[in-house]
Design a protein around this motif. Structure first.
Motif: not given
Ligand SMILES: [Mg+2]
Ligand SMILES: Nc1nc2c(ncn2[C@@H]2O[C@H](COP(=O)(O)OP(=O)(O)OP(=O)(O)O)[C@@H](O)[C@H]2O)c(=O)[nH]1
Length: 301
Positions: A21, A42, A61
């Motif tokens: 990220s 994430t 991502d």
């Molecule tokens: Mg991440």
């Protein structure tokens, strides 16, 4: 359409906490995805857009690939693996090291099946001696037939131009998908929820943060247009966690709230009145119904 304009999708994959990220945020020059020192930050696929004269890269991502311990974990790993299929090129992010464990081998196996070009991005080179990097790269070269290998420091934005150059090499000629002002297709409400979750992740001790979800009940601009009212709930798994999140006389919740408010105000470019609540939903990470309720919907993978 310009004839030499390229466009396509670059999926960023790798183990939790390697800096996926962070890399994406620094490549596009704006903080969209939340980051933290704790693994498994994430949870969803987050899409952002980089546009230049040369072309347009849509970055995807993904959650870190790990051994799932609950349904939320399974969902996260699924998101990452599905994302492979939509990509033109894969950026496999690893930490600068020659340690190749079961996790790396598992990812290499998954990649063998895709036949897509894979760029190995060796991140966090700022943490090691420069002369060590060549040896690390050699170790990885034996593991997989990479299209390219690029050492970078995502955090310090080192060598990111080289990386962009490499990505463009593997993208097809094509149209511009998004206008040049578009940075992400994530809804603002979702980014706000993520910003609150990030502050909770960063303020709280291990263990609790992984069991947290954030929902936005209300987000409304006042008619005069000078303030946005946001009501949000932090969901946790146990009563004892609730106590910790609220803190002594509400101190912890206040801290999370004020840090989140500052960041949300910067993003929305207006004053924000943020109200936070805390609710317990026992073992929500193992409930299909609840994980969907909190925004992790299998249908949207
Ligand atoms: Mg991440
Ligand atoms: N020293 C150093 N730290 C970095 C670098 N890139 C990322 N980090 C740190 O590594 C930690 C994890 O970064 P994230 O970007 O959240 O990692 P991630 O791969 O997205 O993690 P998950 O979402 O959990 O899979 C954070 O504390 C970052 O600040 C880097 O180039 N150098």
């Amino acid at each position: 359409m310009k004839e030499d304009f390229k466009s396509g999708f670059a999926a960023i994959i790798g183990r939790p906490n390697v800096g996926k990220s962070t890399l994406m945020n620094h490549l596009i020059g704006q903080k969209i995805a939340i980051t933290s020192r704790k693994p498994q930050t994430t949870r969803n696929r987050i899409q952002t857009v980089y546009t230049s004269e040369r072309g347009q890269i849509v970055f995807l991502d993904t959650p870190g690939i790990h051994k799932a311990k609950n349904k939320l974990g399974e969902y996260m790993v699924n998101v990452a693996q599905r994302t492979f299929q939509d990509a033109d090129v894969i950026l496999w992010l690893v930490e600068a090291s020659d340690y190749i464990g079961a996790g790396e081998k598992h990812i290499a196996q998954q990649l063998q099946k895709t036949k897509l070009p894979v760029i190995l991005v060796m991140n966090k080179v700022d943490k090691v001696e420069k002369k060590q990097v060549a040896g690390f790269i050699e170790a990885y070269r034996k593991l997989y037939d990479f299209a390219e290998i690029v050492p970078v420091s995502a955090l310090r934005s080192v060598n990111l131009d080289t990386l962009l150059e490499c990505i463009f090499k593997y993208l097809p000629y094509g149209p511009q998908f998004y206008d040049e002002d578009t940075v992400t297709d994530q809804p603002q409400r979702q980014i706000v929820a993520e910003m609150i979750r990030e502050k909770a992740l960063r303020c709280l001790e291990e263990e609790i943060p992984h069991g947290i979800a954030v929902t936005i009940e209300r987000m409304k601009e006042r008619p005069q247009g000078n303030m946005v009212d946001i009501d949000a709930t932090i969901i946790c798994e146990r009563d004892s966690h609730k106590g910790i999140i609220i803190g002594k006389q509400g101190a912890m919740l206040k801290k999370i709230g004020s840090q989140a408010r500052t960041e949300i105000e910067n993003m929305l470019e207006t004053k924000v009145n943020l109200k936070l609540w805390v609710k317990v939903k026992k073992d929500w990470r193992d409930s299909d119904f609840l994980i969907k309720n909190f925004g992790y919907d299998k249908k949207e993978i």
